[in-house]
Design an enzyme around this catalytic site. Structure first.
Site, PDB file in Angstrom:
ATOM      1  N   HIS A  33       1.025  -1.241   0.003  1.00  0.00           N
ATOM      2  CA  HIS A  33      -0.124  -0.021   0.229  1.00  0.00           C
ATOM      3  C   HIS A  33       0.944   1.181   0.069  1.00  0.00           C
ATOM      4  O   HIS A  33       1.208   1.572   0.993  1.00  0.00           O
ATOM      5  CB  HIS A  33      -0.968   0.230   1.247  1.00  0.00           C
ATOM      6  CG  HIS A  33      -1.997   1.033   1.049  1.00  0.00           C
ATOM      7  ND1 HIS A  33      -3.138   0.738   1.403  1.00  0.00           N
ATOM      8  CD2 HIS A  33      -2.015   2.386   1.050  1.00  0.00           C
ATOM      9  CE1 HIS A  33      -4.205   1.970   1.343  1.00  0.00           C
ATOM     10  NE2 HIS A  33      -3.129   2.936   1.013  1.00  0.00           N
ATOM     11  N   HIS A  52       1.206   4.901  -2.372  1.00  0.00           N
ATOM     12  CA  HIS A  52       0.677   5.765  -3.396  1.00  0.00           C
ATOM     13  C   HIS A  52       1.672   6.270  -3.967  1.00  0.00           C
ATOM     14  O   HIS A  52       2.674   6.952  -3.575  1.00  0.00           O
ATOM     15  CB  HIS A  52      -0.249   6.861  -2.718  1.00  0.00           C
ATOM     16  CG  HIS A  52      -1.352   6.586  -1.929  1.00  0.00           C
ATOM     17  ND1 HIS A  52      -2.724   6.557  -2.562  1.00  0.00           N
ATOM     18  CD2 HIS A  52      -1.580   5.863  -0.715  1.00  0.00           C
ATOM     19  CE1 HIS A  52      -3.623   5.960  -1.861  1.00  0.00           C
ATOM     20  NE2 HIS A  52      -3.028   5.689  -0.701  1.00  0.00           N
ATOM     21  N   GLY A  91      -9.031   8.563  -1.419  1.00  0.00           N
ATOM     22  CA  GLY A  91      -9.757   9.892  -1.118  1.00  0.00           C
ATOM     23  C   GLY A  91     -10.517  10.132   0.023  1.00  0.00           C
ATOM     24  O   GLY A  91     -10.280   9.313   0.997  1.00  0.00           O
ATOM     25  N   HIS A 136      -9.809   1.532   0.060  1.00  0.00           N
ATOM     26  CA  HIS A 136      -9.641   2.439   1.421  1.00  0.00           C
ATOM     27  C   HIS A 136     -10.809   2.315   2.117  1.00  0.00           C
ATOM     28  O   HIS A 136     -11.763   2.800   1.695  1.00  0.00           O
ATOM     29  CB  HIS A 136      -9.026   3.820   1.058  1.00  0.00           C
ATOM     30  CG  HIS A 136      -8.028   3.850   0.613  1.00  0.00           C
ATOM     31  ND1 HIS A 136      -7.270   3.635  -0.530  1.00  0.00           N
ATOM     32  CD2 HIS A 136      -6.790   4.577   1.435  1.00  0.00           C
ATOM     33  CE1 HIS A 136      -5.884   3.848  -0.688  1.00  0.00           C
ATOM     34  NE2 HIS A 136      -5.663   4.385   0.457  1.00  0.00           N
ATOM     35  N   GLU A 186     -10.646   3.731   7.238  1.00  0.00           N
ATOM     36  CA  GLU A 186      -9.356   4.766   7.557  1.00  0.00           C
ATOM     37  C   GLU A 186      -9.904   5.795   8.780  1.00  0.00           C
ATOM     38  O   GLU A 186      -9.519   5.724  10.028  1.00  0.00           O
ATOM     39  CB  GLU A 186      -8.780   5.113   6.514  1.00  0.00           C
ATOM     40  CG  GLU A 186      -7.504   5.862   6.773  1.00  0.00           C
ATOM     41  CD  GLU A 186      -7.026   6.584   5.577  1.00  0.00           C
ATOM     42  OE1 GLU A 186      -7.699   6.592   4.517  1.00  0.00           O
ATOM     43  OE2 GLU A 186      -5.743   7.110   5.824  1.00  0.00           O
ATOM     44  N   ASP A 212       1.940   3.801   2.743  1.00  0.00           N
ATOM     45  CA  ASP A 212       1.112   4.691   2.324  1.00  0.00           C
ATOM     46  C   ASP A 212       1.708   5.932   1.593  1.00  0.00           C
ATOM     47  O   ASP A 212       1.766   5.813   0.050  1.00  0.00           O
ATOM     48  CB  ASP A 212       0.092   5.044   3.526  1.00  0.00           C
ATOM     49  CG  ASP A 212      -1.267   5.690   3.367  1.00  0.00           C
ATOM     50  OD1 ASP A 212      -1.708   5.164   2.015  1.00  0.00           O
ATOM     51  OD2 ASP A 212      -1.867   6.547   3.971  1.00  0.00           O
TER      52      ASP A 212
HETATM   53  N1  ADE Z   1      -4.442   9.142  -1.093  1.00  0.00           N
HETATM   54  C1  ADE Z   1      -3.251   9.076  -0.646  1.00  0.00           C
HETATM   55  N2  ADE Z   1      -3.031   8.746   0.718  1.00  0.00           N
HETATM   56  C2  ADE Z   1      -4.545   8.519   1.090  1.00  0.00           C
HETATM   57  C3  ADE Z   1      -4.975   7.912   2.352  1.00  0.00           C
HETATM   58  N3  ADE Z   1      -4.282   7.580   3.529  1.00  0.00           N
HETATM   59  N4  ADE Z   1      -6.327   7.615   2.470  1.00  0.00           N
HETATM   60  C4  ADE Z   1      -7.047   8.026   1.289  1.00  0.00           C
HETATM   61  N5  ADE Z   1      -6.373   8.420   0.365  1.00  0.00           N
HETATM   62  C5  ADE Z   1      -5.334   8.498   0.068  1.00  0.00           C
HETATM   63 ZN    ZN Z   2      -3.503   4.845   1.209  1.00  0.00          ZN
END
Ligand code: ADE
Ligand code: ZN
Length: 329
Positions: free
Chosen positions: A12, A14, A166, A192, A195, A272
Protein backbone atom coordinates in the site's frame (compact mmCIF):
# COMPACT_ATOMS: atom_id res chain seq x y z
CA UNK A 1 17.08 -3.91 15.86
CA UNK A 2 17.24 -2.48 12.37
CA UNK A 3 14.78 -3.83 9.86
CA UNK A 4 16.31 -1.98 6.93
CA UNK A 5 18.19 -4.93 5.47
CA UNK A 6 15.49 -7.51 6.06
CA UNK A 7 13.49 -8.19 2.88
CA UNK A 8 10.04 -6.59 3.03
CA UNK A 9 6.94 -5.98 0.90
CA UNK A 10 4.92 -2.78 0.62
CA UNK A 11 1.42 -3.46 -0.73
CA UNK A 12 0.00 0.00 0.00
CA UNK A 13 2.06 2.86 -1.37
CA UNK A 14 0.64 5.80 -3.30
CA UNK A 15 2.90 6.68 -6.23
CA UNK A 16 1.97 10.35 -5.95
CA UNK A 17 2.40 10.28 -2.17
CA UNK A 18 5.85 8.72 -2.53
CA UNK A 19 7.59 11.32 -4.68
CA UNK A 20 10.65 12.99 -3.19
CA UNK A 21 9.89 16.68 -2.52
CA UNK A 22 13.00 17.78 -4.45
CA UNK A 23 11.76 15.81 -7.47
CA UNK A 24 8.39 17.58 -7.29
CA UNK A 25 10.17 20.93 -7.16
CA UNK A 26 12.24 19.97 -10.22
CA UNK A 27 9.16 18.73 -12.11
CA UNK A 28 7.30 21.95 -11.27
CA UNK A 29 10.17 23.99 -12.69
CA UNK A 30 10.23 21.84 -15.86
CA UNK A 31 6.48 22.38 -16.22
CA UNK A 32 6.94 26.14 -15.89
CA UNK A 33 4.91 26.35 -12.67
CA UNK A 34 5.90 29.22 -10.43
CA UNK A 35 6.20 27.59 -7.05
CA UNK A 36 7.02 29.54 -3.88
CA UNK A 37 10.42 29.26 -2.15
CA UNK A 38 8.96 27.03 0.59
CA UNK A 39 7.51 24.58 -1.99
CA UNK A 40 9.54 21.53 -0.85
CA UNK A 41 8.19 21.78 2.69
CA UNK A 42 4.65 22.21 1.35
CA UNK A 43 5.00 18.80 -0.33
CA UNK A 44 5.11 17.30 3.19
CA UNK A 45 2.22 16.92 5.63
CA UNK A 46 2.28 19.70 8.23
CA UNK A 47 2.95 18.67 11.83
CA UNK A 48 -0.37 20.30 12.70
CA UNK A 49 -2.40 17.88 10.51
CA UNK A 50 -5.43 16.57 12.41
CA UNK A 51 -7.50 14.63 9.85
CA UNK A 52 -7.54 12.72 6.55
CA UNK A 53 -9.06 15.67 4.61
CA UNK A 54 -6.26 17.92 5.90
CA UNK A 55 -3.68 15.27 4.99
CA UNK A 56 -5.11 15.08 1.46
CA UNK A 57 -4.84 18.88 1.05
CA UNK A 58 -1.08 18.43 0.69
CA UNK A 59 -1.66 16.51 -2.54
CA UNK A 60 -3.67 19.36 -4.06
CA UNK A 61 -0.61 21.58 -3.80
CA UNK A 62 1.87 19.37 -5.65
CA UNK A 63 -0.22 17.20 -8.02
CA UNK A 64 -0.10 19.69 -10.93
CA UNK A 65 3.68 19.14 -11.08
CA UNK A 66 3.29 15.37 -11.56
CA UNK A 67 0.84 15.38 -14.45
CA UNK A 68 3.09 14.28 -17.31
CA UNK A 69 4.31 11.01 -18.74
CA UNK A 70 7.94 11.91 -17.97
CA UNK A 71 7.05 13.03 -14.46
CA UNK A 72 5.28 9.78 -13.61
CA UNK A 73 8.08 7.77 -15.21
CA UNK A 74 10.65 9.54 -13.04
CA UNK A 75 8.51 9.19 -9.90
CA UNK A 76 8.11 5.44 -10.46
CA UNK A 77 11.80 4.92 -11.23
CA UNK A 78 12.90 6.82 -8.12
CA UNK A 79 10.37 4.89 -6.05
CA UNK A 80 12.06 1.63 -7.10
CA UNK A 81 15.41 3.09 -5.98
CA UNK A 82 13.99 4.26 -2.64
CA UNK A 83 12.33 0.88 -2.05
CA UNK A 84 15.60 -0.90 -2.84
CA UNK A 85 17.47 1.27 -0.33
CA UNK A 86 14.82 0.43 2.27
CA UNK A 87 15.05 -3.34 1.80
CA UNK A 88 11.77 -3.71 -0.08
CA UNK A 89 11.87 -6.57 -2.60
CA UNK A 90 8.30 -6.22 -3.95
CA UNK A 91 5.83 -3.36 -3.81
CA UNK A 92 2.54 -2.31 -5.30
CA UNK A 93 2.30 1.37 -6.18
CA UNK A 94 -1.11 2.96 -6.70
CA UNK A 95 -2.38 6.19 -8.17
CA UNK A 96 -5.36 7.65 -9.94
CA UNK A 97 -4.62 8.00 -13.68
CA UNK A 98 -7.56 10.38 -14.13
CA UNK A 99 -6.25 13.12 -11.83
CA UNK A 100 -5.18 15.35 -14.68
CA UNK A 101 -7.98 14.86 -17.23
CA UNK A 102 -9.18 18.45 -16.75
CA UNK A 103 -5.68 19.62 -17.67
CA UNK A 104 -5.82 17.53 -20.86
CA UNK A 105 -3.40 14.80 -19.74
CA UNK A 106 -4.82 11.43 -20.80
CA UNK A 107 -5.21 8.53 -18.32
CA UNK A 108 -3.53 6.06 -20.73
CA UNK A 109 -0.44 8.27 -20.90
CA UNK A 110 -0.37 8.42 -17.12
CA UNK A 111 -0.55 4.63 -16.80
CA UNK A 112 2.12 4.12 -19.44
CA UNK A 113 4.47 6.65 -17.84
CA UNK A 114 4.18 4.96 -14.45
CA UNK A 115 4.65 1.49 -15.97
CA UNK A 116 7.74 2.61 -17.90
CA UNK A 117 9.29 3.88 -14.67
CA UNK A 118 8.51 0.67 -12.79
CA UNK A 119 9.95 -1.46 -15.60
CA UNK A 120 13.13 0.61 -15.80
CA UNK A 121 13.34 0.55 -12.02
CA UNK A 122 13.06 -3.22 -11.88
CA UNK A 123 15.76 -3.62 -14.53
CA UNK A 124 18.08 -1.33 -12.55
CA UNK A 125 17.35 -2.43 -8.96
CA UNK A 126 15.83 -5.90 -9.21
CA UNK A 127 12.85 -4.70 -7.15
CA UNK A 128 9.62 -6.21 -8.48
CA UNK A 129 6.37 -4.25 -8.49
CA UNK A 130 2.81 -4.00 -9.66
CA UNK A 131 0.63 -0.96 -10.35
CA UNK A 132 -2.84 -0.49 -8.84
CA UNK A 133 -5.17 2.07 -10.42
CA UNK A 134 -7.39 4.17 -8.17
CA UNK A 135 -10.69 5.93 -8.31
CA UNK A 136 -11.14 8.80 -5.85
CA UNK A 137 -14.24 8.78 -3.63
CA UNK A 138 -14.80 12.52 -3.86
CA UNK A 139 -14.29 12.66 -7.65
CA UNK A 140 -16.78 11.73 -10.40
CA UNK A 141 -17.63 8.00 -10.32
CA UNK A 142 -17.15 7.74 -14.14
CA UNK A 143 -13.45 8.07 -13.43
CA UNK A 144 -13.52 4.97 -11.25
CA UNK A 145 -15.04 3.12 -14.19
CA UNK A 146 -12.26 4.45 -16.43
CA UNK A 147 -9.70 3.18 -13.90
CA UNK A 148 -11.38 -0.25 -13.81
CA UNK A 149 -11.32 -0.53 -17.61
CA UNK A 150 -7.70 0.59 -17.77
CA UNK A 151 -6.73 -1.91 -15.07
CA UNK A 152 -8.11 -4.65 -17.30
CA UNK A 153 -6.57 -3.22 -20.47
CA UNK A 154 -3.09 -3.06 -18.92
CA UNK A 155 -3.33 -6.34 -16.95
CA UNK A 156 -0.53 -7.96 -18.96
CA UNK A 157 1.69 -4.88 -18.80
CA UNK A 158 2.02 -4.47 -15.03
CA UNK A 159 -1.33 -3.27 -13.73
CA UNK A 160 -2.50 -5.63 -11.01
CA UNK A 161 -5.61 -4.18 -9.40
CA UNK A 162 -8.19 -1.49 -8.65
CA UNK A 163 -8.51 0.68 -5.52
CA UNK A 164 -10.42 3.73 -4.42
CA UNK A 165 -8.76 6.41 -2.30
CA UNK A 166 -9.68 9.95 -1.26
CA UNK A 167 -11.97 11.46 1.34
CA UNK A 168 -13.83 8.67 3.12
CA UNK A 169 -16.79 10.94 3.92
CA UNK A 170 -17.80 10.51 0.25
CA UNK A 171 -19.81 7.31 -0.20
CA UNK A 172 -18.41 4.27 -1.94
CA UNK A 173 -21.90 3.42 -3.25
CA UNK A 174 -21.62 6.09 -5.97
CA UNK A 175 -18.75 4.07 -7.47
CA UNK A 176 -20.71 0.83 -7.74
CA UNK A 177 -20.41 0.63 -11.51
CA UNK A 178 -16.61 0.78 -11.55
CA UNK A 179 -16.30 -2.03 -9.03
CA UNK A 180 -18.96 -4.13 -10.77
CA UNK A 181 -16.88 -3.80 -13.94
CA UNK A 182 -13.72 -4.83 -12.09
CA UNK A 183 -15.44 -7.89 -10.63
CA UNK A 184 -16.83 -8.80 -14.06
CA UNK A 185 -13.39 -8.52 -15.64
CA UNK A 186 -11.61 -10.34 -12.82
CA UNK A 187 -9.52 -7.34 -11.76
CA UNK A 188 -8.31 -7.80 -8.14
CA UNK A 189 -9.78 -5.24 -5.74
CA UNK A 190 -8.49 -3.39 -2.69
CA UNK A 191 -10.47 -0.52 -1.14
CA UNK A 192 -9.55 2.23 1.35
CA UNK A 193 -12.14 1.78 4.11
CA UNK A 194 -12.39 2.18 7.86
CA UNK A 195 -9.46 4.60 7.82
CA UNK A 196 -11.24 7.86 8.68
CA UNK A 197 -14.68 6.26 8.34
CA UNK A 198 -16.63 3.67 10.34
CA UNK A 199 -16.47 -0.14 10.39
CA UNK A 200 -19.57 -0.26 8.17
CA UNK A 201 -17.39 1.10 5.35
CA UNK A 202 -15.26 -2.03 5.64
CA UNK A 203 -18.34 -4.21 5.28
CA UNK A 204 -19.35 -2.22 2.20
CA UNK A 205 -15.84 -2.64 0.75
CA UNK A 206 -16.02 -6.41 1.24
CA UNK A 207 -19.41 -6.44 -0.49
CA UNK A 208 -17.86 -4.49 -3.38
CA UNK A 209 -15.41 -7.36 -3.87
CA UNK A 210 -12.36 -6.12 -1.99
CA UNK A 211 -10.05 -8.94 -0.89
CA UNK A 212 -7.79 -6.34 0.73
CA UNK A 213 -8.77 -3.36 2.85
CA UNK A 214 -6.69 -0.17 2.89
CA UNK A 215 -6.12 0.62 6.60
CA UNK A 216 -9.41 -0.63 8.12
CA UNK A 217 -8.37 0.47 11.61
CA UNK A 218 -11.95 1.35 12.57
CA UNK A 219 -13.11 -2.22 11.96
CA UNK A 220 -12.36 -2.83 15.66
CA UNK A 221 -15.52 -0.86 16.43
CA UNK A 222 -17.73 -3.65 15.04
CA UNK A 223 -16.69 -7.22 15.88
CA UNK A 224 -19.24 -8.59 13.40
CA UNK A 225 -17.55 -6.78 10.51
CA UNK A 226 -14.13 -7.93 11.70
CA UNK A 227 -15.43 -11.50 11.88
CA UNK A 228 -16.81 -11.19 8.34
CA UNK A 229 -13.45 -9.90 7.08
CA UNK A 230 -11.62 -12.76 8.78
CA UNK A 231 -14.13 -15.31 7.46
CA UNK A 232 -13.53 -14.06 3.93
CA UNK A 233 -9.76 -14.17 4.42
CA UNK A 234 -9.41 -10.44 3.74
CA UNK A 235 -6.06 -8.77 4.32
CA UNK A 236 -5.67 -5.41 6.05
CA UNK A 237 -3.07 -3.03 4.63
CA UNK A 238 -2.09 -1.03 7.70
CA UNK A 239 0.15 2.03 7.75
CA UNK A 240 1.27 3.14 11.21
CA UNK A 241 2.85 6.53 10.50
CA UNK A 242 0.06 7.53 8.13
CA UNK A 243 -2.65 6.50 10.61
CA UNK A 244 -1.10 8.76 13.25
CA UNK A 245 -0.73 11.68 10.83
CA UNK A 246 -4.37 11.47 9.71
CA UNK A 247 -5.47 10.89 13.32
CA UNK A 248 -7.20 7.68 12.26
CA UNK A 249 -5.84 6.49 15.61
CA UNK A 250 -5.26 9.00 18.40
CA UNK A 251 -2.06 7.35 19.63
CA UNK A 252 0.09 4.40 18.64
CA UNK A 253 -0.84 2.46 21.79
CA UNK A 254 -4.41 2.34 20.47
CA UNK A 255 -3.48 1.01 17.03
CA UNK A 256 -5.06 -2.42 16.36
CA UNK A 257 -2.13 -3.75 14.30
CA UNK A 258 -0.42 -5.68 17.12
CA UNK A 259 -3.61 -7.23 18.45
CA UNK A 260 -4.71 -8.22 14.95
CA UNK A 261 -1.34 -9.83 14.27
CA UNK A 262 -1.48 -11.81 17.53
CA UNK A 263 -5.10 -12.85 16.88
CA UNK A 264 -4.23 -14.26 13.45
CA UNK A 265 -5.99 -11.54 11.44
CA UNK A 266 -4.27 -11.09 8.07
CA UNK A 267 -2.53 -7.75 8.63
CA UNK A 268 0.36 -6.23 6.72
CA UNK A 269 2.59 -3.21 7.32
CA UNK A 270 2.88 -0.58 4.58
CA UNK A 271 4.00 3.00 3.98
CA UNK A 272 0.95 4.71 2.40
CA UNK A 273 2.64 8.01 1.43
CA UNK A 274 6.35 7.92 2.28
CA UNK A 275 7.18 11.13 0.38
CA UNK A 276 4.39 13.20 1.86
CA UNK A 277 4.99 11.74 5.32
CA UNK A 278 8.80 11.86 5.19
CA UNK A 279 8.86 8.25 6.39
CA UNK A 280 10.07 4.80 5.32
CA UNK A 281 8.74 1.26 5.71
CA UNK A 282 11.75 0.42 7.88
CA UNK A 283 10.73 3.18 10.29
CA UNK A 284 7.25 1.66 10.57
CA UNK A 285 8.71 -1.78 11.32
CA UNK A 286 10.88 -0.19 14.01
CA UNK A 287 7.86 1.65 15.36
CA UNK A 288 5.97 -1.63 15.55
CA UNK A 289 8.84 -3.06 17.58
CA UNK A 290 9.45 -0.09 19.88
CA UNK A 291 5.95 1.30 20.29
CA UNK A 292 3.79 -1.80 19.91
CA UNK A 293 6.17 -4.33 21.46
CA UNK A 294 6.25 -6.67 18.47
CA UNK A 295 9.25 -8.90 17.84
CA UNK A 296 10.94 -10.24 14.74
CA UNK A 297 8.93 -13.50 14.50
CA UNK A 298 5.63 -11.59 14.65
CA UNK A 299 6.73 -8.99 12.12
CA UNK A 300 7.93 -11.74 9.80
CA UNK A 301 4.37 -13.09 9.90
CA UNK A 302 3.08 -9.70 8.72
CA UNK A 303 5.50 -9.84 5.77
CA UNK A 304 4.32 -13.35 4.91
CA UNK A 305 0.72 -12.11 5.02
CA UNK A 306 1.76 -9.54 2.43
CA UNK A 307 3.26 -12.27 0.25
CA UNK A 308 -0.01 -14.23 0.43
CA UNK A 309 -2.09 -11.15 -0.45
CA UNK A 310 0.11 -9.71 -3.20
CA UNK A 311 -1.68 -9.23 -6.51
CA UNK A 312 0.99 -11.34 -8.21
CA UNK A 313 1.21 -14.79 -9.80
CA UNK A 314 1.64 -17.84 -7.59
CA UNK A 315 5.17 -18.32 -8.95
CA UNK A 316 6.14 -14.73 -8.05
CA UNK A 317 4.66 -15.21 -4.57
CA UNK A 318 6.53 -18.50 -4.14
CA UNK A 319 9.81 -16.83 -4.98
CA UNK A 320 9.06 -13.89 -2.64
CA UNK A 321 8.17 -16.34 0.13
CA UNK A 322 11.48 -18.14 -0.30
CA UNK A 323 13.40 -14.86 -0.12
CA UNK A 324 11.56 -13.81 3.04
CA UNK A 325 12.23 -17.19 4.67
CA UNK A 326 15.91 -16.91 3.77
CA UNK A 327 16.31 -13.23 4.77
CA UNK A 328 14.43 -13.44 8.08
CA UNK A 329 16.02 -16.68 9.26
N1 ADE B 1 -4.54 9.19 -0.86
C1 ADE B 1 -3.28 9.20 -0.43
N2 ADE B 1 -3.19 8.75 0.83
C2 ADE B 1 -4.45 8.42 1.20
C3 ADE B 1 -5.02 7.90 2.37
N3 ADE B 1 -4.28 7.60 3.44
N4 ADE B 1 -6.35 7.71 2.40
C4 ADE B 1 -7.11 7.99 1.34
N5 ADE B 1 -6.61 8.47 0.21
C5 ADE B 1 -5.30 8.68 0.12
ZN1 ZN C 1 -3.66 4.89 1.13
Amino acid sequence: MSYQHLPKLDLHCHLDGAVRPETLVALAAEAGLSWPPDAASRCRVAATCRSLPEFLKTFEFFLPALGSRAGLRRAALELCRDMKADGVIYFEARFSPTLWVDAGFAPEEAVEGALEGLRKGEAETGVKSGLILCGIRNFPPERTLVAAKLAYKYRDRGVVGLDIAGDERSPLAAHREGFAEARKLGVPITIHAGEAGPASNVREALEFGATRIGHGVHVVEDPAVLAEAVKRGATFEMCLTSNLMTHSVDQMANHPFAQFLRDGVRVTLNTDDPGVQGSTLTQDFERAEKELGLGKPELKRAVLHAVDAAFASESTRASLRARIEEGWR
